[in-house]
Design a protein around this motif. Sequence first.
Motif, PDB file in Angstrom:
ATOM      1  N   LYS A   6       0.777  -1.107  -0.026  1.00 35.85           N
ATOM      2  CA  LYS A   6      -0.217  -0.165   0.034  1.00 35.85           C
ATOM      3  C   LYS A   6       0.901   1.096  -0.206  1.00 35.85           C
ATOM      4  O   LYS A   6       1.832   1.395   0.893  1.00 35.85           O
ATOM      5  CB  LYS A   6      -0.916  -0.027   1.319  1.00 35.85           C
ATOM      6  CG  LYS A   6      -1.781  -1.287   1.496  1.00 35.85           C
ATOM      7  CD  LYS A   6      -3.093  -0.884   1.397  1.00 35.85           C
ATOM      8  CE  LYS A   6      -4.066  -2.047   1.709  1.00 35.85           C
ATOM      9  NZ  LYS A   6      -5.152  -2.138   1.354  1.00 35.85           N
ATOM     10  N   ARG A   7       0.737   2.172  -0.800  1.00 38.70           N
ATOM     11  CA  ARG A   7       1.366   3.558  -1.063  1.00 38.70           C
ATOM     12  C   ARG A   7       0.724   4.397  -0.145  1.00 38.70           C
ATOM     13  O   ARG A   7      -0.324   4.436   0.136  1.00 38.70           O
ATOM     14  CB  ARG A   7       1.400   3.985  -2.243  1.00 38.70           C
ATOM     15  CG  ARG A   7       1.952   3.041  -3.340  1.00 38.70           C
ATOM     16  CD  ARG A   7       3.410   3.127  -3.373  1.00 38.70           C
ATOM     17  NE  ARG A   7       3.962   1.929  -4.533  1.00 38.70           N
ATOM     18  CZ  ARG A   7       5.093   1.360  -4.282  1.00 38.70           C
ATOM     19  NH1 ARG A   7       5.627   1.749  -3.395  1.00 38.70           N
ATOM     20  NH2 ARG A   7       5.363   0.424  -4.954  1.00 38.70           N
ATOM     21  N   LYS A   8       1.712   5.218   0.641  1.00 34.46           N
ATOM     22  CA  LYS A   8       1.142   6.183   1.423  1.00 34.46           C
ATOM     23  C   LYS A   8       1.211   7.555   0.537  1.00 34.46           C
ATOM     24  O   LYS A   8       1.540   7.538  -0.428  1.00 34.46           O
ATOM     25  CB  LYS A   8       2.430   6.177   2.462  1.00 34.46           C
ATOM     26  CG  LYS A   8       2.404   5.222   3.472  1.00 34.46           C
ATOM     27  CD  LYS A   8       3.362   5.282   4.628  1.00 34.46           C
ATOM     28  CE  LYS A   8       3.584   4.030   5.305  1.00 34.46           C
ATOM     29  NZ  LYS A   8       4.340   4.219   6.283  1.00 34.46           N
ATOM     30  N   GLY A   9       0.353   8.414   1.143  1.00 36.29           N
ATOM     31  CA  GLY A   9      -0.025   9.899   0.359  1.00 36.29           C
ATOM     32  C   GLY A   9       1.337  10.466   0.033  1.00 36.29           C
ATOM     33  O   GLY A   9       1.492  10.952  -1.005  1.00 36.29           O
ATOM     34  N   PRO A  10       2.300  10.773   0.822  1.00 34.15           N
ATOM     35  CA  PRO A  10       3.653  11.570   0.216  1.00 34.15           C
ATOM     36  C   PRO A  10       4.303  10.824  -0.727  1.00 34.15           C
ATOM     37  O   PRO A  10       4.585  11.536  -1.766  1.00 34.15           O
ATOM     38  CB  PRO A  10       4.415  11.603   1.511  1.00 34.15           C
ATOM     39  CG  PRO A  10       3.566  11.359   2.770  1.00 34.15           C
ATOM     40  CD  PRO A  10       2.481  10.395   2.084  1.00 34.15           C
ATOM     41  N   GLU A  11       4.445   9.283  -0.696  1.00 29.27           N
ATOM     42  CA  GLU A  11       4.877   8.678  -1.966  1.00 29.27           C
ATOM     43  C   GLU A  11       4.080   8.931  -3.277  1.00 29.27           C
ATOM     44  O   GLU A  11       4.828   8.935  -4.124  1.00 29.27           O
ATOM     45  CB  GLU A  11       4.916   7.022  -1.442  1.00 29.27           C
ATOM     46  CG  GLU A  11       5.895   6.692  -0.174  1.00 29.27           C
ATOM     47  CD  GLU A  11       5.810   5.329  -0.151  1.00 29.27           C
ATOM     48  OE1 GLU A  11       4.744   4.843  -0.385  1.00 29.27           O
ATOM     49  OE2 GLU A  11       6.833   4.700   0.502  1.00 29.27           O
ATOM     50  N   MET A  12       2.817   8.824  -3.070  1.00 20.74           N
ATOM     51  CA  MET A  12       2.154   8.878  -4.522  1.00 20.74           C
ATOM     52  C   MET A  12       2.310  10.481  -4.792  1.00 20.74           C
ATOM     53  O   MET A  12       2.183  10.570  -5.960  1.00 20.74           O
ATOM     54  CB  MET A  12       0.449   8.819  -4.007  1.00 20.74           C
ATOM     55  CG  MET A  12       0.094   7.378  -3.898  1.00 20.74           C
ATOM     56  SD  MET A  12       0.573   6.203  -5.125  1.00 20.74           S
ATOM     57  CE  MET A  12      -0.706   6.861  -6.428  1.00 20.74           C
ATOM     58  N   VAL A  13       2.195  11.405  -3.828  1.00 23.04           N
ATOM     59  CA  VAL A  13       2.484  12.757  -4.469  1.00 23.04           C
ATOM     60  C   VAL A  13       3.896  13.272  -5.006  1.00 23.04           C
ATOM     61  O   VAL A  13       3.785  13.508  -6.073  1.00 23.04           O
ATOM     62  CB  VAL A  13       2.425  13.757  -3.208  1.00 23.04           C
ATOM     63  CG1 VAL A  13       2.864  15.294  -3.642  1.00 23.04           C
ATOM     64  CG2 VAL A  13       0.814  13.876  -2.812  1.00 23.04           C
ATOM     65  N   THR A  14       4.882  12.300  -4.591  1.00 21.59           N
ATOM     66  CA  THR A  14       6.282  12.473  -5.059  1.00 21.59           C
ATOM     67  C   THR A  14       6.133  11.727  -6.407  1.00 21.59           C
ATOM     68  O   THR A  14       6.774  12.423  -7.366  1.00 21.59           O
ATOM     69  CB  THR A  14       7.313  11.878  -4.171  1.00 21.59           C
ATOM     70  OG1 THR A  14       7.084  12.223  -2.860  1.00 21.59           O
ATOM     71  CG2 THR A  14       8.565  11.833  -4.651  1.00 21.59           C
ATOM     72  N   PHE A  15       5.466  10.589  -6.564  1.00 21.48           N
ATOM     73  CA  PHE A  15       5.296   9.869  -7.741  1.00 21.48           C
ATOM     74  C   PHE A  15       4.758  10.827  -8.843  1.00 21.48           C
ATOM     75  O   PHE A  15       5.203  11.085  -9.932  1.00 21.48           O
ATOM     76  CB  PHE A  15       4.669   8.697  -7.782  1.00 21.48           C
ATOM     77  CG  PHE A  15       4.680   7.636  -8.918  1.00 21.48           C
ATOM     78  CD1 PHE A  15       5.680   7.370  -9.569  1.00 21.48           C
ATOM     79  CD2 PHE A  15       3.308   7.868  -9.523  1.00 21.48           C
ATOM     80  CE1 PHE A  15       5.413   6.644 -10.799  1.00 21.48           C
ATOM     81  CE2 PHE A  15       3.216   7.395 -10.607  1.00 21.48           C
ATOM     82  CZ  PHE A  15       4.233   6.565 -11.215  1.00 21.48           C
ATOM     83  N   ALA A  16       3.729  11.354  -8.551  1.00 21.33           N
ATOM     84  CA  ALA A  16       2.883  12.372  -9.491  1.00 21.33           C
ATOM     85  C   ALA A  16       3.816  13.545  -9.914  1.00 21.33           C
ATOM     86  O   ALA A  16       3.770  13.756 -10.980  1.00 21.33           O
ATOM     87  CB  ALA A  16       1.691  12.599  -8.665  1.00 21.33           C
ATOM     88  N   VAL A  17       4.367  14.187  -8.954  1.00 21.11           N
ATOM     89  CA  VAL A  17       5.163  15.363  -9.405  1.00 21.11           C
ATOM     90  C   VAL A  17       6.336  14.790 -10.285  1.00 21.11           C
ATOM     91  O   VAL A  17       6.748  15.540 -11.240  1.00 21.11           O
ATOM     92  CB  VAL A  17       5.539  15.954  -8.004  1.00 21.11           C
ATOM     93  CG1 VAL A  17       6.845  17.166  -8.511  1.00 21.11           C
ATOM     94  CG2 VAL A  17       4.553  16.581  -7.552  1.00 21.11           C
ATOM     95  N   SER A  18       6.986  13.747 -10.069  1.00 17.72           N
ATOM     96  CA  SER A  18       8.152  13.216 -11.052  1.00 17.72           C
ATOM     97  C   SER A  18       7.503  12.963 -12.165  1.00 17.72           C
ATOM     98  O   SER A  18       8.529  13.005 -13.358  1.00 17.72           O
ATOM     99  CB  SER A  18       8.857  12.105 -10.099  1.00 17.72           C
ATOM    100  OG  SER A  18       9.265  12.262  -8.915  1.00 17.72           O
ATOM    101  N   ALA A  19       6.494  12.092 -12.318  1.00 16.54           N
ATOM    102  CA  ALA A  19       6.061  11.759 -13.559  1.00 16.54           C
ATOM    103  C   ALA A  19       5.764  13.163 -14.455  1.00 16.54           C
ATOM    104  O   ALA A  19       5.783  13.025 -15.819  1.00 16.54           O
ATOM    105  CB  ALA A  19       4.924  10.835 -13.507  1.00 16.54           C
TER     106      ALA A  19
END
Length: 127
Positions: A6-19
Amino acid sequence: MSTPVKRKGPEMVTFAVSALLLTIVVGLLVWLAFQTDSPASPTAGRPGPVREAQGQYYVPVEVTNHGDQAAAEVQVVAELTVGDRTVTGDQVIDFLGGGEAQLLTFAFADDPATGELTVVVTGFSEP
């Protein structure tokens, strides 16, 4: 068998910004790959009225480089024909950058309104 992580909120935000950043960089590189500079293309035009002072007639001429690349040694010739007499003047602009314009002034003893005045760029070179 492993359970899904399960991904946590900050990891998802970091992934979205990087993408998003990666997509922007790739898009800019593709856009730059298809960009071409248009060659220098200087032209001459008359931006304003003729001015008369002390028996001389001053003709303003605007030289504009419509290309993206620079032009050097831009030669501009103005020719005034009144009756059967023709007077020619020429000026040279040392450097004219892409999209740049420069104002010149030609002086004549005769009123250009009484004859035929032509102003043209006769040549230029690449710097």
